[in-house]
Design a protein around this motif. Structure first.
Motif, short mmCIF file in Angstrom:
data_model
loop_
_atom_site.label_atom_id
_atom_site.label_comp_id
_atom_site.label_asym_id
_atom_site.label_seq_id
_atom_site.Cartn_x
_atom_site.Cartn_y
_atom_site.Cartn_z
N GLY A 94 -10.87 -84.14 25.09
CA GLY A 94 -11.90 -83.31 24.50
C GLY A 94 -11.79 -83.30 22.99
O GLY A 94 -11.06 -84.11 22.40
N VAL A 95 -12.51 -82.39 22.39
CA VAL A 95 -12.50 -82.24 20.94
C VAL A 95 -11.54 -81.11 20.58
O VAL A 95 -11.62 -80.01 21.15
CB VAL A 95 -13.90 -81.92 20.40
CG1 VAL A 95 -13.87 -81.76 18.89
CG2 VAL A 95 -14.89 -83.01 20.80
N VAL A 96 -10.64 -81.40 19.67
CA VAL A 96 -9.61 -80.42 19.30
C VAL A 96 -9.41 -80.48 17.79
O VAL A 96 -9.58 -81.53 17.17
CB VAL A 96 -8.30 -80.70 20.05
CG1 VAL A 96 -7.75 -82.08 19.70
CG2 VAL A 96 -7.27 -79.62 19.82
N LEU A 116 -11.26 -89.33 26.54
CA LEU A 116 -11.43 -89.39 25.08
C LEU A 116 -10.87 -88.14 24.43
O LEU A 116 -11.19 -87.01 24.83
CB LEU A 116 -12.91 -89.54 24.74
CG LEU A 116 -13.28 -89.53 23.25
CD1 LEU A 116 -12.65 -90.72 22.53
CD2 LEU A 116 -14.80 -89.55 23.09
N VAL A 117 -10.07 -88.36 23.43
CA VAL A 117 -9.53 -87.28 22.60
C VAL A 117 -10.07 -87.45 21.19
O VAL A 117 -9.92 -88.52 20.60
CB VAL A 117 -7.99 -87.30 22.60
CG1 VAL A 117 -7.44 -86.27 21.61
CG2 VAL A 117 -7.45 -87.05 23.98
N VAL A 118 -10.69 -86.42 20.68
CA VAL A 118 -11.22 -86.44 19.31
C VAL A 118 -10.58 -85.30 18.54
O VAL A 118 -10.69 -84.13 18.94
CB VAL A 118 -12.75 -86.30 19.29
CG1 VAL A 118 -13.26 -86.24 17.85
CG2 VAL A 118 -13.41 -87.45 20.05
N VAL A 119 -9.92 -85.64 17.46
CA VAL A 119 -9.26 -84.64 16.62
C VAL A 119 -10.10 -84.46 15.36
O VAL A 119 -10.34 -85.41 14.62
CB VAL A 119 -7.82 -85.05 16.26
CG1 VAL A 119 -7.14 -83.95 15.43
CG2 VAL A 119 -7.03 -85.34 17.52
N THR A 120 -10.52 -83.24 15.13
CA THR A 120 -11.38 -82.96 13.98
C THR A 120 -10.66 -82.07 12.97
O THR A 120 -9.70 -81.38 13.30
CB THR A 120 -12.66 -82.26 14.43
OG1 THR A 120 -12.32 -80.95 14.91
CG2 THR A 120 -13.37 -83.03 15.51
N SER A 121 -11.16 -82.11 11.77
CA SER A 121 -10.59 -81.25 10.72
C SER A 121 -11.37 -79.94 10.65
O SER A 121 -10.97 -79.01 10.01
CB SER A 121 -10.64 -81.96 9.38
OG SER A 121 -11.96 -82.38 9.10
#
Lengths: 106, 121
Positions: B10-12, B116-121
């Motif tokens: 996921g989005v983290v 899918l792994v999405v790392v956001t700022s």
């Protein structure tokens, strides 16, 4: 770490062509070299293990060979479903490393 | 038939944690080493971690050492990847894959569909 290089990085070919992709290890890895095929958005699929052994279910037009630290994947007669990216991998030592991939397209 | 199903992606946000799971079926899970492999967008494949059949040995790529933890529960046919202190460069599709032997480095003969792994700022 063992570095894996591949050549070419990309390749254009036609159905029926014979294609060769080369992978080179930065040091001796014995026969601990494996080849994978990957299509866009999909998981890699094992083609060849231990440099020259064909994985179950893989067509015989795929073959692998080795010469020292140089390894070769050959597709004897390209089929439409073979257009994909091919990556080599060494499983000799940690860290396990992959080559950067060779994109095969029409 | 052999099946591997990943979940947990996921989005983290940067610096947070995520736990991936891989549920196996169709083979004797406790007899195989298991791998996590990832692929950043537009990049090549990168091996992340491996765990022996009984969990006795675990190995990691340097870039995740101290941040990621691989584990398994053979009673649940499940492998995990606990990812802490996530960074932008951890953004990738993560696959679990089956090793062909219990306790050695090898090739992976079956792979999951990826998460899918999405790392956001």
């Amino acid at each position: 770490d063992i570095q894996m290089t591949q050549s070419p990085s990309s390749l254009s070919a036609s159905v029926g062509d014979r294609v060769t992709i080369t992978c080179r290890a930065s040091q001796s890895i014995g026969s601990y070299l494996n080849w994978y095929q990957q299509k866009p958005g999909k998981a890699p699929k094992l083609l060849i293990y231990a440099a020259s052994s064909l994985h179950s279910g893989v067509p015989s037009r795929f073959s692998g060979s080795e010469s020292g630290t140089d390894f070769t994947l050959t597709i004897s007669s390209l089929q439409p479903e073979d257009f994909a990216t091919y990556s080599c991998q060494q499983s000799y030592n940690i860290p396990i490393t992959f080559g950067p991939g060779t994109k095969l397209d029409i | 038939q052999v099946q591997l199903v990943e979940s947990g992606g996921g989005v983290v946000q940067f610096g947070r944690s995520l736990r991936l799971s891989c549920v196996a079926s169709g083979f004797t899970f406790s007899s195989h080493a298991m791998y996590w492999v990832r692929q950043a967008p537009g990049k090549g494949l990168e091996w992340v971690a491996v765990i022996w059949y009984d969990g006795s040995n675990k190995y990691y790529v340097d870039s995740v050492k101290g941040r990621f933890t691989i584990s398994r529960d053979n009673s649940k046919n499940t492998m995990y990847l606990q990812m802490d202190s996530l960074r932008a460069e951890d953004t990738a599709v993560y696959w679990c894959a089956r090793g062909v032997v219990p306790a050695a480095f090898s090739f992976a003969d079956y792979w999951g569909q990826g998460t899918l792994v999405v790392v956001t700022s």
